[in-house]
Design a protein around this motif. Sequence first.
Motif, PDB file in Angstrom:
ATOM      1  N   LEU A   1     -29.595  12.577 -21.582  1.00 36.77           N
ATOM      2  CA  LEU A   1     -29.130  11.283 -21.373  1.00 36.77           C
ATOM      3  C   LEU A   1     -28.533  11.075 -19.967  1.00 36.77           C
ATOM      4  N   GLY A   2     -27.634  11.921 -19.595  1.00 34.35           N
ATOM      5  CA  GLY A   2     -26.921  11.869 -18.106  1.00 34.35           C
ATOM      6  C   GLY A   2     -27.835  12.247 -17.052  1.00 34.35           C
ATOM      7  N   LEU A   3     -29.139  13.244 -17.510  1.00 34.28           N
ATOM      8  CA  LEU A   3     -29.994  13.526 -16.268  1.00 34.28           C
ATOM      9  C   LEU A   3     -30.967  12.458 -16.221  1.00 34.28           C
ATOM     10  N   TYR A   4     -31.219  11.813 -17.315  1.00 33.26           N
ATOM     11  CA  TYR A   4     -32.305  10.879 -16.980  1.00 33.26           C
ATOM     12  C   TYR A   4     -31.510   9.568 -16.065  1.00 33.26           C
ATOM     13  N   LYS A   5     -30.263   9.242 -16.294  1.00 24.84           N
ATOM     14  CA  LYS A   5     -29.393   8.455 -15.596  1.00 24.84           C
ATOM     15  C   LYS A   5     -29.545   8.701 -14.032  1.00 24.84           C
ATOM     16  N   LYS A   6     -29.502   9.968 -13.618  1.00 18.90           N
ATOM     17  CA  LYS A   6     -29.421  10.443 -12.359  1.00 18.90           C
ATOM     18  C   LYS A   6     -30.892  10.237 -11.870  1.00 18.90           C
TER      19      LYS A   6
ATOM     20  N   TRP B   1     -22.959   2.538 -16.455  1.00 15.44           N
ATOM     21  CA  TRP B   1     -22.672   3.070 -17.707  1.00 15.44           C
ATOM     22  C   TRP B   1     -23.745   3.942 -18.387  1.00 15.44           C
ATOM     23  N   VAL B   2     -23.174   5.085 -19.185  1.00 17.02           N
ATOM     24  CA  VAL B   2     -24.052   5.932 -19.908  1.00 17.02           C
ATOM     25  C   VAL B   2     -23.346   6.042 -21.124  1.00 17.02           C
ATOM     26  N   SER B   3     -23.980   5.230 -22.392  1.00 12.07           N
ATOM     27  CA  SER B   3     -23.670   5.002 -23.654  1.00 12.07           C
ATOM     28  C   SER B   3     -23.883   6.084 -24.272  1.00 12.07           C
TER      29      SER B   3
ATOM     30  N   ILE C   1     -27.430  -2.530 -15.848  1.00 12.51           N
ATOM     31  CA  ILE C   1     -26.204  -1.768 -15.659  1.00 12.51           C
ATOM     32  C   ILE C   1     -25.821  -0.504 -16.473  1.00 12.51           C
ATOM     33  N   GLY C   2     -26.872  -0.280 -17.444  1.00 10.99           N
ATOM     34  CA  GLY C   2     -26.356   1.188 -18.051  1.00 10.99           C
ATOM     35  C   GLY C   2     -27.791   1.438 -18.966  1.00 10.99           C
ATOM     36  N   ILE C   3     -27.419   2.914 -19.431  1.00 13.58           N
ATOM     37  CA  ILE C   3     -28.508   3.585 -20.336  1.00 13.58           C
ATOM     38  C   ILE C   3     -27.808   4.271 -21.284  1.00 13.58           C
ATOM     39  N   GLY C   4     -28.414   4.134 -22.787  1.00  7.61           N
ATOM     40  CA  GLY C   4     -27.741   4.555 -23.655  1.00  7.61           C
ATOM     41  C   GLY C   4     -28.668   4.954 -25.017  1.00  7.61           C
ATOM     42  N   THR C   5     -27.914   5.643 -25.761  1.00  2.00           N
ATOM     43  CA  THR C   5     -28.633   6.145 -26.994  1.00  2.00           C
ATOM     44  C   THR C   5     -27.977   5.564 -28.462  1.00  2.00           C
ATOM     45  N   ASN C   6     -28.621   5.470 -29.216  1.00  2.00           N
ATOM     46  CA  ASN C   6     -28.016   5.065 -30.849  1.00  2.00           C
ATOM     47  C   ASN C   6     -28.702   6.110 -31.674  1.00  2.00           C
ATOM     48  N   LEU C   7     -27.732   6.992 -32.165  1.00  2.00           N
ATOM     49  CA  LEU C   7     -27.993   8.127 -32.731  1.00  2.00           C
ATOM     50  C   LEU C   7     -27.570   7.744 -34.322  1.00  2.00           C
TER      51      LEU C   7
ATOM     52  N   ALA D   1     -13.718  16.929 -29.975  1.00  5.56           N
ATOM     53  CA  ALA D   1     -13.884  18.374 -29.599  1.00  5.56           C
ATOM     54  C   ALA D   1     -13.958  18.787 -28.380  1.00  5.56           C
ATOM     55  N   GLY D   2     -14.090  17.971 -27.412  1.00  8.58           N
ATOM     56  CA  GLY D   2     -14.380  18.397 -25.970  1.00  8.58           C
ATOM     57  C   GLY D   2     -15.950  18.645 -25.533  1.00  8.58           C
ATOM     58  N   GLY D   3     -16.861  18.378 -26.656  1.00  8.55           N
ATOM     59  CA  GLY D   3     -18.276  18.640 -26.308  1.00  8.55           C
ATOM     60  C   GLY D   3     -18.977  17.461 -25.479  1.00  8.55           C
ATOM     61  N   LEU D   4     -18.228  16.304 -25.249  1.00 10.60           N
ATOM     62  CA  LEU D   4     -19.122  15.239 -24.302  1.00 10.60           C
ATOM     63  C   LEU D   4     -19.189  15.663 -23.120  1.00 10.60           C
ATOM     64  N   PRO D   5     -20.319  15.584 -22.618  1.00 13.76           N
ATOM     65  CA  PRO D   5     -20.785  15.722 -21.206  1.00 13.76           C
ATOM     66  C   PRO D   5     -20.226  14.791 -20.098  1.00 13.76           C
ATOM     67  N   GLN D   6     -19.688  15.210 -19.026  1.00 15.04           N
ATOM     68  CA  GLN D   6     -19.247  14.428 -18.118  1.00 15.04           C
ATOM     69  C   GLN D   6     -19.728  12.791 -17.548  1.00 15.04           C
ATOM     70  N   ALA D   7     -20.996  13.005 -17.948  1.00 18.07           N
ATOM     71  CA  ALA D   7     -21.598  11.624 -17.492  1.00 18.07           C
ATOM     72  C   ALA D   7     -21.274  10.613 -18.364  1.00 18.07           C
ATOM     73  N   ILE D   8     -21.130  10.839 -19.703  1.00 20.30           N
ATOM     74  CA  ILE D   8     -20.875   9.930 -20.667  1.00 20.30           C
ATOM     75  C   ILE D   8     -19.631   9.360 -20.376  1.00 20.30           C
TER      76      ILE D   8
END
Length: 241
Positions: free
Chosen positions: A44-49, A61-63, A22-28, A75-82
């Motif tokens: 991360l969004g590109l790997y989802k595609k 879900w892209v977490s 159901i998703g792909i995610g990262t833990n930073l 700050a508005g820096g979050l990619p649309q895929a997230i």
Amino acid sequence: MLREDIEAFYEQVFRLPNIKIIGIGTNLNCLNGVMPSEDKLIQLGLYKKIIELKNGVDIRWVSAGTTVTIPLLMAGGLPQAINHFRIGEALFFGQDLVAEGTFAGMHDDVLELHAQVIELAEKPTTPSGTLGKNPFGVTAEAENSGGTSHRAILDVGYLDISPQYLEPVDERLEVIGGSSDMLVLNVGENEAGLKVGSYVKFRLKYMGALHLMNSAYIDKFVLDESGEQLAERPEGELVGG
């Protein structure tokens, strides 16, 4: 999962029976302190595609990870895929891990530990005898002050929480250390007026809250702003996490 292995990993998982992706995610940040960036999350969004196109699937879900990514969102820096976060420290402690402060409108003191004094006595500040390593592998450093102070023993210990995650609300109190099931405080001249049966309040650090919320030996209560109890932990359940 290393980036170069992601595609092959997902291809193998899609072949497993009774498994739904159901998703792909990262833990930073949690382990090595790596800070999130727009570039990392775009990847991360590109790997989802790529996974969707190669396997003919839809991944919902892209977490973007945990509390540390929230400032990037604000700050508005979050990619649309997230479209997903896994939040703990910001939710319970209002923490901004980038600015190292508290988010506006949030509080860092909504969780407290109340531990009871089970012994209170005036004792020498300098241990007597030859000092060796304690059960935690630490050798105590003697103060050699020759003085005394009041020491309080409380009914919590390493079984419940590590002392390093506790901060007494009353700044006159100092955490000295603990054993498996007891905590020792230096209360000085006992200006706080503690006695056997008194409760001492502690603020918690995030990892301390994690320990306590999963301890079967700690009762959990939800209180309103006046201190009235709203909900009691049902047997076998945890309130608030």
